[in-house]
Every structure is written in structure tokens, then in C-alpha cells.
Design an enzyme around this catalytic site. Structure first.
Site, PDB file in Angstrom:
ATOM      1  N   HIS A 195       9.347  16.377  -7.020  1.00  0.00           N
ATOM      2  CA  HIS A 195      10.929  15.705  -7.212  1.00  0.00           C
ATOM      3  C   HIS A 195      11.001  14.232  -6.540  1.00  0.00           C
ATOM      4  CE1 HIS A 195      12.484  19.226  -9.498  1.00  0.00           C
ATOM      5  NE2 HIS A 195      12.008  19.833  -8.728  1.00  0.00           N
TER       6      HIS A 195
ATOM      7  N   GLU B  45      16.881  11.957 -16.786  1.00  0.00           N
ATOM      8  CA  GLU B  45      15.907  10.684 -17.065  1.00  0.00           C
ATOM      9  C   GLU B  45      16.565  10.063 -18.350  1.00  0.00           C
ATOM     10  OE1 GLU B  45      14.219  14.118 -19.488  1.00  0.00           O
ATOM     11  OE2 GLU B  45      15.251  14.143 -17.733  1.00  0.00           O
TER      12      GLU B  45
END
Length: 325
Positions: free
Chosen positions: A218, A248
Site C-alpha cells: 500500500h 484510484e
């Protein structure tokens, strides 16, 4: 002192209402006292200031604009303070300090600074004539220090206010604007007008972002998001606004941009991201849906059209641009 900053601007009417109402009442005993003692000019000046304050308080309470300009009301109060110093000497000097505070509460910063400096000079001169240089120096120094501290406090309040606004409108990771601010901007642009067809937005999604997180962690995914925003921001115009709407997912708002120009911008951004080394050993691409505002589009309709175009870009193989229909 950053006199252009005005931390109290959005609360000024509320402050003015409270201060005008309280001042109109609290000054009444002093007005009566001066009139009974034969100080008719001083009593009349204070009475005039009270009348202006009461009139403005009544108008603001009714939701109407103040009929007496605040600068005129403040100037009247200052004239009354100067007359008080001239007539009463030391007892009149006490009113100079609330007069400075009234300036900054009632007026924009530049006007307040101008009038408060004027008040400082005139009142110090009157104290010099009435009480001598020793008292005048002490009075001028303490009033100047009060003026400086007021500006310091307002600067700090302005910094805190800007920080809170920044936190409320931006994504903490990437620095892009957040979804809440996007909704506000779309509502503004979705209002009926002759130029709605000149607004466009790009719905942008990083391809295979879950695989990036799964393979590299991450932290690497966060770094990709930050780098992607930097790459998009470097290409956009000053009037364009970039928002992070999901993990995203991003939206780039293009005011006054036609459909062909929006597609050209989208293709340039897609190519820029594909060519940028955002993550060593792992190519990063984006899919982009272009939504052009239509006359009867609500904000949700407009964003939905871009989302459908983005879905089509994903369906057609990713790393591509599709236009809404």
C-alpha cells in the site's frame, strides 16, 4: 501585518449586529450624564453614534443592509472619543482602546488599519496637549501595542481559517481537492446559462491499481497516487481543478473547454501518465472518460455521463480515452 487577510469577513454582519445593539444601549448613561453636565457637543456626538448604531442594528436584525456605512459609524465614534479626550483629559483616553477594537470588528482590515492609525495619531496628539509628553508617550505606546496585537491575533485567526478550509476541501494524501468540493463546483457550473456546452470534465481511473497494491504494497500504491496527481497537475491549466473522488479515481474539471479540446487534453494526460516512470518495473496507465456538459444536465447527469465513458474505456481495453454520448 498581512492587512489583506480578513478572518472576520464572513461573520462581520453578525458581529456588527451584536456590537451595534449593545453599544447603543451601553453608551446611553454616558450620553445622559454629558448632557446633564452641559457637555452638549460631546453628548451630542455620542448620541449621534448611538442613533447610527441603533439604526444599523435594526436593519441587520430585519435581514436588510445596514443603512449607515460602517466606516462612517466608526468614524463618528472616533470623533466622539477625541472630543472626550479633549474635554475630559485622562478619563477620556480609556475610550480610545475599544475604539480601535471596534475598527477591526466592524470594518475590512485595510479600512480598519487606516482609521486606527489615524485614531492613534490624533488621540496621542490630544493627550500631548492636554496631559503633557510623559502621559502622551505612555498612552501612544500602549495604544500602538494594542493595535499591533489585534493584527497579530487576526493574522493567526486567518492562518487557522485557511488551514481548516484546506482540510475541508482537499484530500490529505495527494493534495487534490476532495469529492465534497467537486459537488460544490459541479452545482455552480450546472446552473442554467448560455455557455454550458463549453464545460467538460474527465473521469480518470488508474488501471489495475489493486494489482499494484497487492504486488508492491500500500505504501507503493500511495506513492503512485501522489505521483499521478503531480503528473496531472503539471499539465492542467490554472483554471482547471483536479479532484480525488475515490481510491484510484480522479476528476479533472475543465471550465470553458469544448468537446474536441477536452479529448485532446485527455489524450495528452493519458500519454503523459503512460510515459512517466511512476513505479519502477511496473508501467502505470490510466483510462479516461470525457463528459461534456449539456444544457439540461444536472451535476449528477454530467458526472454520470463521464463515468459511463470511463466504463467504456475500461471495457475496450484500458489505457484509452472515450467520449460520452
Amino acid at each position: 501585518m498581512r492587512v489583506g487577510d480578513d478572518a472576520l469577513a464572513h461573520q462581520r454582519d453578525r458581529i456588527a449586529l451584536i456590537m451595534s445593539a449593545l453599544s447603543a444601549v451601553l453608551l446611553l448613561p454616558f450620553t445622559i450624564n454629558h448632557l446633564l453636565l452641559g457637555r452638549f457637543l460631546l453628548g451630542g456626538l455620542i448620541l449621534m453614534a448611538q442613533a447610527m448604531m441603533a439604526l444599523n442594528a435594526w436593519a441587520l436584525r430585519q435581514g436588510r443592509p445596514a443603512p449607515v456605512p460602517f466606516w462612517l459609524m466608526t468614524l463618528g465614534f472616533m470623533v466622539a472619543v477625541c472630543e472626550s479626550i479633549h474635554r475630559l483629559g485622562l478619563a477620556g483616553t480609556y475610550w480610545a482602546f475599544p475604539a480601535v477594537l471596534v475598527c477591526y470588528f466592524m470594518l475590512p482590515r485595510r479600512q480598519a488599519l487606516l482609521l486606527s492609525v489615524l485614531m492613534l495619531l490624533v488621540s496621542t496628539g490630544l493627550v500631548l496637549l492636554a496631559l503633557g509628553p510623559s502621559v502622551a508617550v505612555r498612552f501612544g505606546a500602549t495604544l500602538a501595542l494594542t493595535l499591533i496585537m489585534v493584527n497579530v491575533v487576526l493574522n493567526v485567526l486567518g492562518d487557522l481559517q485557511r488551514a481548516l478550509v484546506q482540510q475541508a476541501l482537499t484530500d490529505p494524501l495527494t493534495g487534490a481537492y476532495n469529492r465534497r468540493h467537486l459537488a460544490q463546483q459541479l452545482d455552480l457550473l450546472a446552473r442554467p446559462g448560455p455557455d454550458v456546452r463549453l464545460n467538460a470534465l474527465l473521469a480518470i481511473d488508474i488501471d489495475h491499481f489493486k494489482a499494484i497494491n497487492d504486488r508492491h504494497g500500500h505504501a507503493a500504491g500511495d506513492a503512485v497516487l501522489v505521483s499521478c496527481v503531480a503528473a496531472l497537475s503539471a499539465r492542467k491549466r490554472q483554471s482547471d481543478m483536479l479532484f480525488r473522488t475515490g481510491g484510484e479515481e480522479f476528476v479533472l474539471l475543465l471550465p470553458r473547454t469544448s468537446a474536441p479540446d477536452a479529448r485532446q487534453v485527455a489524450e495528452a494526460l493519458r500519454a503523459r501518465i503512460a510515459d512517466a516512470p511512476l513505479l519502477p518495473g511496473h508501467p502505470i496507465t490510466v483510462s479516461i472518460g470525457v463528459g461534456v456538459q449539456q444544457p439540461r444536465h444536472s451535476a449528477d447527469d454530467w458526472l454520470g455521463a463521464a463515468d459511463r465513458a470511463l466504463y467504456q474505456a475500461k471495457h475496450n481495453g484500458r489505457n484509452r480515452v472515450e467520449m460520452s454520448v
